[in-house]
Design a protein around this motif. Structure first.
Motif, mmCIF file in Angstrom:
data_model
loop_
_atom_site.group_PDB
_atom_site.id
_atom_site.type_symbol
_atom_site.label_atom_id
_atom_site.label_comp_id
_atom_site.label_asym_id
_atom_site.label_seq_id
_atom_site.Cartn_x
_atom_site.Cartn_y
_atom_site.Cartn_z
ATOM 1 N N GLU A 1 0.829 -1.196 0.000
ATOM 2 C CA GLU A 1 0.000 0.000 0.000
ATOM 3 C C GLU A 1 0.870 1.254 0.000
ATOM 4 O O GLU A 1 0.546 2.233 -0.686
ATOM 5 C CB GLU A 1 -0.930 0.002 1.210
ATOM 6 N N PRO B 1 -9.666 7.887 -4.708
ATOM 7 C CA PRO B 1 -9.988 6.879 -3.695
ATOM 8 C C PRO B 1 -10.920 7.391 -2.599
ATOM 9 O O PRO B 1 -11.750 6.634 -2.078
ATOM 10 C CB PRO B 1 -8.616 6.498 -3.122
ATOM 11 N N LYS C 1 -14.598 5.791 -2.132
ATOM 12 C CA LYS C 1 -14.942 5.129 -0.870
ATOM 13 C C LYS C 1 -16.264 5.672 -0.322
ATOM 14 O O LYS C 1 -17.087 4.908 0.183
ATOM 15 C CB LYS C 1 -13.807 5.342 0.132
ATOM 16 N N TRP D 1 -13.363 -4.994 -0.351
ATOM 17 C CA TRP D 1 -13.002 -3.624 0.030
ATOM 18 C C TRP D 1 -11.527 -3.366 -0.238
ATOM 19 O O TRP D 1 -11.148 -2.290 -0.730
ATOM 20 C CB TRP D 1 -13.289 -3.388 1.516
ATOM 21 N N TYR D 2 -10.700 -4.353 0.076
ATOM 22 C CA TYR D 2 -9.264 -4.180 -0.139
ATOM 23 C C TYR D 2 -8.948 -4.077 -1.634
ATOM 24 O O TYR D 2 -8.158 -3.220 -2.055
ATOM 25 C CB TYR D 2 -8.499 -5.335 0.495
ATOM 26 N N HIS E 1 -10.004 -0.715 -2.767
ATOM 27 C CA HIS E 1 -9.032 0.280 -2.288
ATOM 28 C C HIS E 1 -7.813 0.327 -3.211
ATOM 29 O O HIS E 1 -7.379 1.404 -3.642
ATOM 30 C CB HIS E 1 -8.623 -0.086 -0.858
ATOM 31 N N TRP F 1 -6.646 3.427 -6.030
ATOM 32 C CA TRP F 1 -5.338 4.067 -6.012
ATOM 33 C C TRP F 1 -4.559 3.835 -7.303
ATOM 34 O O TRP F 1 -3.730 4.663 -7.701
ATOM 35 C CB TRP F 1 -4.522 3.562 -4.826
#
Length: 573
Positions: free
Chosen positions: A209, A234, A238, A261-262, A265, A269
């Motif tokens: 990340e 992002p 979200k 969700w990950y 995410h 990005w």
């Protein structure tokens, strides 16, 4: 104090140990994992209570992670309602750097020894004064203790588990037997591996990340004008996703798992990572003549030359005295007015705010054919590469018919035509067809880059989520011309987030700053015309997601009163 290593475990104990080991290796939630470890140890030993300490990253403290005691009704940490544990950490070293071996848990962490105490009140090696005070205040009796280090394969202590008051079948407090000690030690080995794996996975996630955020920031910083786009998309994405998950109408069946969700995410990005290959001058091209710098300054200088030539011609004729001064002044003023009008026209065309008509294109050609006298060598000061691009079309050292605007052979290189007439003749906007194609290619490049990353199966949707932000519901988008039914909801959310951020940004030189009402009006038309998902756009409006984002990221002068009923669109049938 250390148990007998020769004690054999029963088949029943081994089977239960294997079962717990399997569950520990499969568990992905750290809170559940830690609670499972302590609960299993208490099950094996019939312990009244227990504490699990985690070693901090600096390896100098033990942090309370789980605290349980059935008799006192204590359940803190883990999945309990009381997440925060109010006890300070245990320091492994005192203020002088000396090891803290008076506390049983810190002793175990430092020496990596298992400590089995039959009665805390009958031992002087460890300091139990705090325990005794607690017992007196709570009318409790702390007696037998089993403290075990949790060590990884490499011998690193990652945690310490402390069990208190083993009970027999009649409920009486008894010492921890050698057999249960060995069982707890075996459990501790499996638990240490599980904790270490969780930490490794967590650290890998953090590294990845951090890398993608650095990468996204690098893309943003590549352009001083598109800055923050990769970091703001992002945020708005979200917000929209939260609204969709919470919705109990159109999106009542939409859910996102922890893995989803990950993946979402990461996709938000990385959605523009392909822009790393887009030339800066194209990303930042605010005017038609821009190519690193705005070449309108060169054109202005040529107009200045023409005006000075006109002035010089006027002065020469005045000196000759053959033509009346009034007539000369009139002719001069007419030429100046024409030059002023033509330059202003070229300057207006250059910013690209208004589409060009056929008459405009013809006027550009007419202005381009104006000429002036160039006295200085055009090749002077050029790099060898610029000279080589001239090929055999070398300009004369001096030219009395130098065109005001040109499309030269050396303007075409690297796949782009930088010709002045060619660029000024762009019908709308500031990008040529070649440049616009290059901008669109960033999505294909994004897809190819993301496909080279071996995403785990549980987050395999990253590529699909990230690659759809320029697709349209009616199939007219790019790069794959997907229709809405071929796109996931997260991909459609990213399309709205990308559109809203681009329209709301106040730092793009190629467009004027817009207010919320102007932005939502444009997006409403896009939703009506089949570009954006109308259901998601209506949700975006009804939940006023734009307000939350605007307060954080938009300029005050952009935020005006919005009547959402003006922009709602008819939902899909």
């Amino acid at each position: 104090m250390v148990g007998n290593a020769n004690v054999e475990l029963t088949n029943e104990q081994l089977n239960r140990l294997f079962e717990i080991g399997i569950s520990l290796s499969a568990e992905q939630d750290m809170d559940v994992l830690l609670e499972t470890i302590l609960s299993a140890a208490r099950e094996f030993t019939n312990a009244e209570g227990g504490t699990l300490y985690l070693m901090n990253e600096a390896k100098n403290q033990l942090i309370f992670s789980i605290v349980q005691n059935d008799k006192l009704g204590i359940k803190m940490g883990g999945t309990s309602d009381k997440k925060e544990i109010p006890f300070p950490p245990l320091y492994l070293y005192d203020e002088n750097g000396e090891p803290n071996k008076k506390n049983i848990a810190s002793y175990t962490a430092l020496t990596e020894e298992v400590v089995n105490i039959q009665d805390a009140y009958d031992i002087s090696k460890f300091d139990f004064t705090g325990t005794m005070k607690f017992d007196a205040a709570s009318h409790y009796r702390s007696k037998s203790f089993l403290t075990v280090p949790l060590k990884t394969r490499s011998g690193e202590v990652v945690a310490v588990m402390q069990l208190i008051n083993s009970r027999n079948d009649e409920g009486a407090t008894v010492p921890f037997s050698p057999s249960v000690q060995k069982l707890v030690e075996a459990l501790a080995s499996n638990a240490a591996i599980a904790i270490d794996n969780q930490r490794l996975i967590k650290n890998q996630k953090h590294v990845f990340e951090a890398f993608l955020e650095v990468f996204a920031r690098a893309i943003d910083e590549k352009s001083p004008y598109a800055g923050m786009h990769c970091q703001r998309v992002p945020e708005i994405a979200k917000m929209i996703a939260f609204a969709a998950v919470a919705d109990d109408t159109v999106f009542k069946d939409f859910e996102l798992s922890e893995d989803d969700w990950y993946a979402f995410h990461l996709a938000s990005w990385l959605h523009d990572c392909g822009k790393v290959t887009t030339p800066e001058y194209i990303m930042d091209k605010a005017t038609k003549l821009e190519c690193i710098t705005n070449r309108i300054h060169e054109v202005r200088a040529r107009f200045e030359i023409l005006r000075r030539d006109a002035h010089i011609e006027y002065l020469k004729k005045r000196l000759q005295g053959k033509i009346p001064a009034e007539q000369l002044v009139k002719e001069f003023n007419k030429k100046v007015a024409e030059l002023t009008s033509d330059f202003q026209f070229i300057a207006d065309v250059n910013v690209g705010y208004t589409p060009l008509s056929e008459e405009d294109l013809a006027r550009i050609q007419k202005i381009a054919h104006r000429t002036y006298h160039r006295y200085f060598d055009k090749l002077a000061g050029l790099s060898w590469d610029e000279v080589e691009r001239m090929n055999e079309n070398m300009p004369p050292a001096e030219n009395d018919k130098e065109p005001l605007l040109e499309d030269r052979i050396d303007h075409v290189f690297g796949g782009y035509n930088r010709g002045e007439i060619h660029n000024l003749s762009i019908i709308q906007g500031t990008l040529t067809s070649e440049e616009a194609k290059k901008v669109r290619e960033h999505v294909e490049t994004t897809i190819q880059m993301l496909k080279t990353i071996p995403f785990p199966y549980n987050i395999r949707n990253v590529v699909e989520y990230a690659s759809g932000h320029h697709e349209h519901m009616d199939g007219t988008g790019y790069p794959n011309h997907l229709t809405g039914d071929k796109m996931s909801i997260p991909a459609r959310i990213l399309a709205i987030a990308d559109c809203f951020e681009a329209l709301s940004s106040s730092d793009r030189p190629y467009k004027k700053i817009k207010t919320l009402t102007q932005i939502l009006a444009i997006m409403s038309e896009k939703a009506k015309s089949g570009h954006l998902d109308p259901d998601l756009f209506n949700l975006f409006l009804k939940e006023r997601v734009f307000d939350e984002y605007a307060k954080e990221y938009m300029k005050p002068k952009q935020i005006d009163d919005v009547d959402i009923t003006t922009y709602l669109v008819r939902a899909r049938s």
